[in-house]
Scaffold this motif. Structure first.
Motif, PDB file in Angstrom:
ATOM      1  N   SER A   1       0.822  -1.215   0.000  1.00 13.81           N
ATOM      2  CA  SER A   1       0.000   0.000   0.000  1.00 13.81           C
ATOM      3  C   SER A   1       0.860   1.271   0.000  1.00 13.81           C
ATOM      4  O   SER A   1       0.492   2.270  -0.621  1.00 13.81           O
ATOM      5  N   GLU A   2       2.005   1.228   0.670  1.00 14.81           N
ATOM      6  CA  GLU A   2       2.876   2.408   0.706  1.00 14.81           C
ATOM      7  C   GLU A   2       3.415   2.717  -0.696  1.00 14.81           C
ATOM      8  O   GLU A   2       3.484   3.868  -1.102  1.00 14.81           O
ATOM      9  N   PHE A   3       3.793   1.691  -1.437  1.00 15.78           N
ATOM     10  CA  PHE A   3       4.264   1.885  -2.810  1.00 15.78           C
ATOM     11  C   PHE A   3       3.175   2.544  -3.645  1.00 15.78           C
ATOM     12  O   PHE A   3       3.429   3.516  -4.364  1.00 15.78           O
ATOM     13  N   PHE A   4       1.962   2.035  -3.557  1.00 19.95           N
ATOM     14  CA  PHE A   4       0.876   2.590  -4.360  1.00 19.95           C
ATOM     15  C   PHE A   4       0.516   4.005  -3.910  1.00 19.95           C
ATOM     16  O   PHE A   4       0.145   4.839  -4.725  1.00 19.95           O
ATOM     17  N   ARG A   5       0.647   4.287  -2.621  1.00 21.67           N
ATOM     18  CA  ARG A   5       0.433   5.655  -2.147  1.00 21.67           C
ATOM     19  C   ARG A   5       1.489   6.589  -2.742  1.00 21.67           C
ATOM     20  O   ARG A   5       1.189   7.670  -3.224  1.00 21.67           O
ATOM     21  N   LEU A   6       2.731   6.135  -2.729  1.00 22.09           N
ATOM     22  CA  LEU A   6       3.822   6.963  -3.247  1.00 22.09           C
ATOM     23  C   LEU A   6       3.685   7.240  -4.745  1.00 22.09           C
ATOM     24  O   LEU A   6       3.918   8.363  -5.188  1.00 22.09           O
ATOM     25  N   ILE A   7       3.314   6.224  -5.523  1.00 23.48           N
ATOM     26  CA  ILE A   7       3.199   6.485  -6.964  1.00 23.48           C
ATOM     27  C   ILE A   7       1.971   7.333  -7.291  1.00 23.48           C
ATOM     28  O   ILE A   7       1.919   7.949  -8.346  1.00 23.48           O
ATOM     29  N   ALA A   8       1.017   7.372  -6.381  1.00 24.22           N
ATOM     30  CA  ALA A   8      -0.146   8.228  -6.606  1.00 24.22           C
ATOM     31  C   ALA A   8       0.164   9.681  -6.266  1.00 24.22           C
ATOM     32  O   ALA A   8      -0.425  10.598  -6.839  1.00 24.22           O
ATOM     33  N   GLU A   9       1.119   9.911  -5.349  1.00 22.71           N
ATOM     34  CA  GLU A   9       1.380  11.267  -4.866  1.00 22.71           C
ATOM     35  C   GLU A   9       2.689  11.882  -5.354  1.00 22.71           C
ATOM     36  O   GLU A   9       2.761  13.076  -5.584  1.00 22.71           O
ATOM     37  N   ALA A  10       3.737  11.084  -5.477  1.00 23.08           N
ATOM     38  CA  ALA A  10       5.070  11.640  -5.638  1.00 23.08           C
ATOM     39  C   ALA A  10       5.540  11.938  -7.063  1.00 23.08           C
ATOM     40  O   ALA A  10       6.183  12.946  -7.278  1.00 23.08           O
ATOM     41  N   PRO A  11       5.283  11.093  -8.037  1.00 22.45           N
ATOM     42  CA  PRO A  11       5.933  11.312  -9.341  1.00 22.45           C
ATOM     43  C   PRO A  11       5.388  12.505 -10.106  1.00 22.45           C
ATOM     44  O   PRO A  11       4.369  13.094  -9.741  1.00 22.45           O
ATOM     45  N   GLY A  12       6.084  12.810 -11.185  1.00 21.67           N
ATOM     46  CA  GLY A  12       5.687  13.920 -12.045  1.00 21.67           C
ATOM     47  C   GLY A  12       4.379  13.643 -12.769  1.00 21.67           C
ATOM     48  O   GLY A  12       3.842  12.540 -12.714  1.00 21.67           O
TER      49      GLY A  12
ATOM     50  N   SER B   1       3.515  13.082 -15.794  1.00 25.40           N
ATOM     51  CA  SER B   1       3.379  12.110 -16.880  1.00 25.40           C
ATOM     52  C   SER B   1       3.536  10.662 -16.398  1.00 25.40           C
ATOM     53  O   SER B   1       3.323   9.728 -17.172  1.00 25.40           O
ATOM     54  N   PHE B   2       3.861  10.459 -15.128  1.00 27.84           N
ATOM     55  CA  PHE B   2       4.121   9.102 -14.643  1.00 27.84           C
ATOM     56  C   PHE B   2       2.881   8.218 -14.690  1.00 27.84           C
ATOM     57  O   PHE B   2       2.899   7.146 -15.303  1.00 27.84           O
ATOM     58  N   LEU B   3       1.810   8.611 -14.000  1.00 22.54           N
ATOM     59  CA  LEU B   3       0.625   7.746 -13.938  1.00 22.54           C
ATOM     60  C   LEU B   3      -0.017   7.535 -15.312  1.00 22.54           C
ATOM     61  O   LEU B   3      -0.386   6.405 -15.629  1.00 22.54           O
ATOM     62  N   PRO B   4      -0.160   8.565 -16.142  1.00 24.24           N
ATOM     63  CA  PRO B   4      -0.690   8.279 -17.477  1.00 24.24           C
ATOM     64  C   PRO B   4       0.198   7.317 -18.270  1.00 24.24           C
ATOM     65  O   PRO B   4      -0.302   6.417 -18.945  1.00 24.24           O
ATOM     66  N   GLY B   5       1.506   7.466 -18.156  1.00 23.03           N
ATOM     67  CA  GLY B   5       2.417   6.551 -18.832  1.00 23.03           C
ATOM     68  C   GLY B   5       2.316   5.140 -18.285  1.00 23.03           C
ATOM     69  O   GLY B   5       2.343   4.158 -19.039  1.00 23.03           O
ATOM     70  N   LEU B   6       2.197   5.026 -16.963  1.00 19.57           N
ATOM     71  CA  LEU B   6       2.037   3.718 -16.335  1.00 19.57           C
ATOM     72  C   LEU B   6       0.752   3.055 -16.816  1.00 19.57           C
ATOM     73  O   LEU B   6       0.729   1.861 -17.113  1.00 19.57           O
ATOM     74  N   ARG B   7      -0.303   3.838 -16.906  1.00 21.63           N
ATOM     75  CA  ARG B   7      -1.578   3.291 -17.379  1.00 21.63           C
ATOM     76  C   ARG B   7      -1.462   2.748 -18.807  1.00 21.63           C
ATOM     77  O   ARG B   7      -1.987   1.693 -19.114  1.00 21.63           O
TER      78      ARG B   7
END
Length: 144
Positions: A44-55, A57-63
């Protein structure tokens, strides 16, 4: 706030997280080496961090990568089902096959997921406990 900002900040949906966890577990079959299985640890901590921390373009690129890996098995003989519908062994075989492809994008998808798998795996306190070297460092410092 623009539409781009909203999309960039939208957390992974529950089914996207489940798919990502399946990819991570297929990439790192830690349980075969006597280590905690990916699914048996709290990420859960990893998923919290990727939801809050990256720039932005990160989440759209991950998707994009996540959905591409989800549907790519449909185009490969021997699989013909989405990634999430494959058996664990078929998932591992598919990722290994994709990593051996000549095309840069296929290999890059797998390489990027391998990096994220390592980050997610070692973000778990249970996993880090297994690799705690603080006692070793103290022993080494005393002997030096």
């Amino acid at each position: 706030m623009s539409v781009i900002d909203v999309v960039a900040k939208a957390p992974l949906l529950p089914h996207e997280r489940a798919w990502l966890e399946q990819i991570f577990a297929a990439i790192l079959p830690a349980e075969t080496a006597g280590l905690p299985a990916f699914a048996d640890s709290d990420h859960s901590e990893f998923f919290r961090l990727i939801a809050e921390a990256p720039g932005p373009s990160f989440l759209p690129g991950l998707r994009v990568m996540l959905h591409a890996l989800g549907v790519l098995p449909l185009a490969y003989a021997g699989y013909r089902r989405p990634f999430y519908a494959l058996s664990v062994d078929a998932r591992r075989a598919f990722l290994a096959e994709l990593a051996r492809e000549e095309g840069y994008l296929s290999r890059q998808l797998v390489a990027t997921m391998k990096i994220l798998t390592g980050f997610a795996y070692f973000e778990s306190a249970r996993v880090r406990e297994r690799f705690d070297t603080s006692e070793l460092a103290k022993t080494t410092a005393v002997k030096s």
